[in-house]
Design a protein around this motif. Sequence first.
Motif, PDB file in Angstrom:
ATOM      1  N   ILE A 221      25.093  59.667  23.472  1.00 29.00           N
ATOM      2  CA  ILE A 221      26.003  60.676  22.932  1.00 29.00           C
ATOM      3  C   ILE A 221      27.089  59.999  22.114  1.00 29.00           C
ATOM      4  O   ILE A 221      27.452  60.463  21.021  1.00 29.00           O
ATOM      5  CB  ILE A 221      26.600  61.528  24.065  1.00 29.00           C
ATOM      6  N   ALA A 222      27.618  58.900  22.609  1.00 29.13           N
ATOM      7  CA  ALA A 222      28.640  58.157  21.866  1.00 29.13           C
ATOM      8  C   ALA A 222      28.098  57.705  20.513  1.00 29.13           C
ATOM      9  O   ALA A 222      28.792  57.807  19.481  1.00 29.13           O
ATOM     10  CB  ALA A 222      29.115  56.957  22.686  1.00 29.13           C
ATOM     11  N   GLN A 223      26.865  57.225  20.492  1.00 32.66           N
ATOM     12  CA  GLN A 223      26.272  56.760  19.243  1.00 32.66           C
ATOM     13  C   GLN A 223      26.058  57.914  18.264  1.00 32.66           C
ATOM     14  O   GLN A 223      26.336  57.778  17.063  1.00 32.66           O
ATOM     15  CB  GLN A 223      24.955  56.048  19.538  1.00 32.66           C
ATOM     16  N   ALA A 224      25.575  59.055  18.765  1.00 33.70           N
ATOM     17  CA  ALA A 224      25.369  60.215  17.885  1.00 33.70           C
ATOM     18  C   ALA A 224      26.696  60.711  17.328  1.00 33.70           C
ATOM     19  O   ALA A 224      26.794  61.080  16.152  1.00 33.70           O
ATOM     20  CB  ALA A 224      24.659  61.324  18.662  1.00 33.70           C
ATOM     21  N   LEU A 225      27.714  60.723  18.176  1.00 28.61           N
ATOM     22  CA  LEU A 225      29.026  61.188  17.744  1.00 28.61           C
ATOM     23  C   LEU A 225      29.617  60.242  16.699  1.00 28.61           C
ATOM     24  O   LEU A 225      30.178  60.693  15.682  1.00 28.61           O
ATOM     25  CB  LEU A 225      29.943  61.308  18.953  1.00 28.61           C
ATOM     26  N   ASP A 226      29.490  58.950  16.927  1.00 32.60           N
ATOM     27  CA  ASP A 226      30.000  57.974  15.966  1.00 32.60           C
ATOM     28  C   ASP A 226      29.275  58.100  14.625  1.00 32.60           C
ATOM     29  O   ASP A 226      29.906  58.010  13.556  1.00 32.60           O
ATOM     30  CB  ASP A 226      29.854  56.554  16.512  1.00 32.60           C
ATOM     31  N   TRP A 227      27.955  58.312  14.682  1.00 32.11           N
ATOM     32  CA  TRP A 227      27.193  58.439  13.435  1.00 32.11           C
ATOM     33  C   TRP A 227      27.595  59.709  12.684  1.00 32.11           C
ATOM     34  O   TRP A 227      27.852  59.667  11.471  1.00 32.11           O
ATOM     35  CB  TRP A 227      25.691  58.474  13.745  1.00 32.11           C
ATOM     36  N   LEU A 228      27.675  60.825  13.388  1.00 32.59           N
ATOM     37  CA  LEU A 228      28.007  62.088  12.735  1.00 32.59           C
ATOM     38  C   LEU A 228      29.424  62.053  12.167  1.00 32.59           C
ATOM     39  O   LEU A 228      29.700  62.653  11.116  1.00 32.59           O
ATOM     40  CB  LEU A 228      27.844  63.239  13.730  1.00 32.59           C
ATOM     41  N   SER A 229      30.322  61.334  12.831  1.00 33.76           N
ATOM     42  CA  SER A 229      31.702  61.240  12.373  1.00 33.76           C
ATOM     43  C   SER A 229      31.829  60.516  11.035  1.00 33.76           C
ATOM     44  O   SER A 229      32.860  60.634  10.360  1.00 33.76           O
ATOM     45  CB  SER A 229      32.558  60.529  13.425  1.00 33.76           C
ATOM     46  N   GLN A 230      30.805  59.775  10.656  1.00 33.87           N
ATOM     47  CA  GLN A 230      30.808  59.130   9.341  1.00 33.87           C
ATOM     48  C   GLN A 230      30.657  60.155   8.218  1.00 33.87           C
ATOM     49  O   GLN A 230      30.984  59.879   7.064  1.00 33.87           O
ATOM     50  CB  GLN A 230      29.683  58.103   9.248  1.00 33.87           C
ATOM     51  N   HIS A 231      30.166  61.353   8.559  1.00 33.28           N
ATOM     52  CA  HIS A 231      29.918  62.389   7.552  1.00 33.28           C
ATOM     53  C   HIS A 231      30.982  63.479   7.550  1.00 33.28           C
ATOM     54  O   HIS A 231      31.249  64.094   6.511  1.00 33.28           O
ATOM     55  CB  HIS A 231      28.543  63.009   7.791  1.00 33.28           C
ATOM     56  N   ALA A 232      31.591  63.744   8.716  1.00 31.27           N
ATOM     57  CA  ALA A 232      32.620  64.783   8.824  1.00 31.27           C
ATOM     58  C   ALA A 232      33.265  64.656  10.201  1.00 31.27           C
ATOM     59  O   ALA A 232      32.654  64.098  11.125  1.00 31.27           O
ATOM     60  CB  ALA A 232      32.015  66.178   8.659  1.00 31.27           C
ATOM     61  N   PRO A 233      34.490  65.166  10.374  1.00 29.63           N
ATOM     62  CA  PRO A 233      35.099  65.154  11.710  1.00 29.63           C
ATOM     63  C   PRO A 233      34.169  65.815  12.721  1.00 29.63           C
ATOM     64  O   PRO A 233      33.672  66.917  12.486  1.00 29.63           O
ATOM     65  CB  PRO A 233      36.388  65.953  11.511  1.00 29.63           C
ATOM     66  N   SER A 234      33.939  65.152  13.838  1.00 25.81           N
ATOM     67  CA  SER A 234      32.909  65.588  14.794  1.00 25.81           C
ATOM     68  C   SER A 234      33.465  65.574  16.203  1.00 25.81           C
ATOM     69  O   SER A 234      34.392  64.830  16.510  1.00 25.81           O
ATOM     70  CB  SER A 234      31.695  64.663  14.715  1.00 25.81           C
ATOM     71  N   ARG A 235      32.856  66.399  17.059  1.00 16.47           N
ATOM     72  CA  ARG A 235      33.269  66.377  18.457  1.00 16.47           C
ATOM     73  C   ARG A 235      32.132  66.887  19.346  1.00 16.47           C
ATOM     74  O   ARG A 235      31.127  67.417  18.870  1.00 16.47           O
ATOM     75  CB  ARG A 235      34.543  67.186  18.693  1.00 16.47           C
ATOM     76  N   LEU A 236      32.353  66.729  20.634  1.00 19.96           N
ATOM     77  CA  LEU A 236      31.449  67.223  21.664  1.00 19.96           C
ATOM     78  C   LEU A 236      31.688  68.711  21.856  1.00 19.96           C
ATOM     79  O   LEU A 236      32.811  69.200  21.693  1.00 19.96           O
ATOM     80  CB  LEU A 236      31.760  66.486  22.957  1.00 19.96           C
ATOM     81  N   THR A 237      30.636  69.446  22.211  1.00 25.62           N
ATOM     82  CA  THR A 237      30.824  70.841  22.613  1.00 25.62           C
ATOM     83  C   THR A 237      30.650  70.955  24.123  1.00 25.62           C
ATOM     84  O   THR A 237      29.708  70.392  24.689  1.00 25.62           O
ATOM     85  CB  THR A 237      29.863  71.800  21.907  1.00 25.62           C
ATOM     86  N   GLY A 238      31.564  71.657  24.783  1.00 22.88           N
ATOM     87  CA  GLY A 238      31.518  71.779  26.225  1.00 22.88           C
ATOM     88  C   GLY A 238      31.569  70.422  26.884  1.00 22.88           C
ATOM     89  O   GLY A 238      32.331  69.542  26.481  1.00 22.88           O
ATOM     90  N   THR A 239      30.724  70.225  27.895  1.00 21.72           N
ATOM     91  CA  THR A 239      30.592  68.897  28.498  1.00 21.72           C
ATOM     92  C   THR A 239      29.401  68.145  27.897  1.00 21.72           C
ATOM     93  O   THR A 239      28.984  67.114  28.430  1.00 21.72           O
ATOM     94  CB  THR A 239      30.410  69.015  30.023  1.00 21.72           C
ATOM     95  N   GLY A 240      28.868  68.647  26.792  1.00 16.58           N
ATOM     96  CA  GLY A 240      27.753  67.998  26.119  1.00 16.58           C
ATOM     97  C   GLY A 240      26.423  68.460  26.692  1.00 16.58           C
ATOM     98  O   GLY A 240      26.374  69.334  27.558  1.00 16.58           O
TER      99      GLY A 240
END
Length: 283
Positions: A221-240
């Motif tokens: 999840i950390a890796q997916a979030l870091d990757w997506l954040s390179q394209h736009a501000p990103s966050r987790l939804t709920g507890t993931g």
Amino acid sequence: MMTTLTLPAPAKLNRLLHITGRREDGYHRLQTLFQIIDLCDQLTLTSRDDGVIQLATRVPGVADDDNLIARAAKLLQQASGTHLGATLTLDKTLPMGGGVGGGSSDAATTLVGLNALWRLGFSLDELAALGLRLGADIPVFVHGHTAWAEGVGEQLTPVTLDTPWFVIIHPGVSVSTQAVFQDPQLTRDSRPITMARALQGGASEWRNDCEAVVKRHYPAIAQALDWLSQHAPSRLTGTGACVFAAFEDAQTAHAVAEAAGHHGSAWVARGLNTSPLHDALGC
């Protein structure tokens, strides 16, 4: 008289999620913005005269007695005293344990759909009260509107948010909500804010208090979030486990989703302010 209804069960995203305290019963006090999106499961409800609640499709790893749509149907049946039953057929798209409310939305669609199919005449408030007995996220789907929520998530105020295109990535892991909320390092003392302040602050100031704990325990999840954040501000939804980012146009969102690759399954969904379930039924 209608005998069959096929209805959507839409997902939600938590545009923000603050944990402001813990009640004596162990539940956490929350402040969150629920946004309905157009990514949906489909549920077919067929009325029966024999009073039987039958699951035509089963969810792997979930016992029939624990299945939320069966529990919702039986709860409504008992509350109304109807002699009718139903066959429930679920076409599942939303990931289990993804933080997008799939099970809760399926249960809400069951309650709202059977209320119409069985002609019970329950109000949305009455259906939401029943749903709350099964899960804290069910009332927002029953009411069918993007909302500011407090309490354990059941105190709802309808709001109107922007409706961007979202890229949603599920990294292919299952997150234990219970484990997240029991983690000693979870932030539980965020200062409460007003709904007006939350809306005025906008997406640039929104956060999810569960995110740090989830990222620490689930590297994918950390890796997916870091990757997506390179394209736009990103966050987790709920507890993931799902992470998301907002984009102004569908073309950009689809390009990012297609590039997600090994980070997991990716979808593009449009933000909504009213539920497609309620549009379908004219609620």
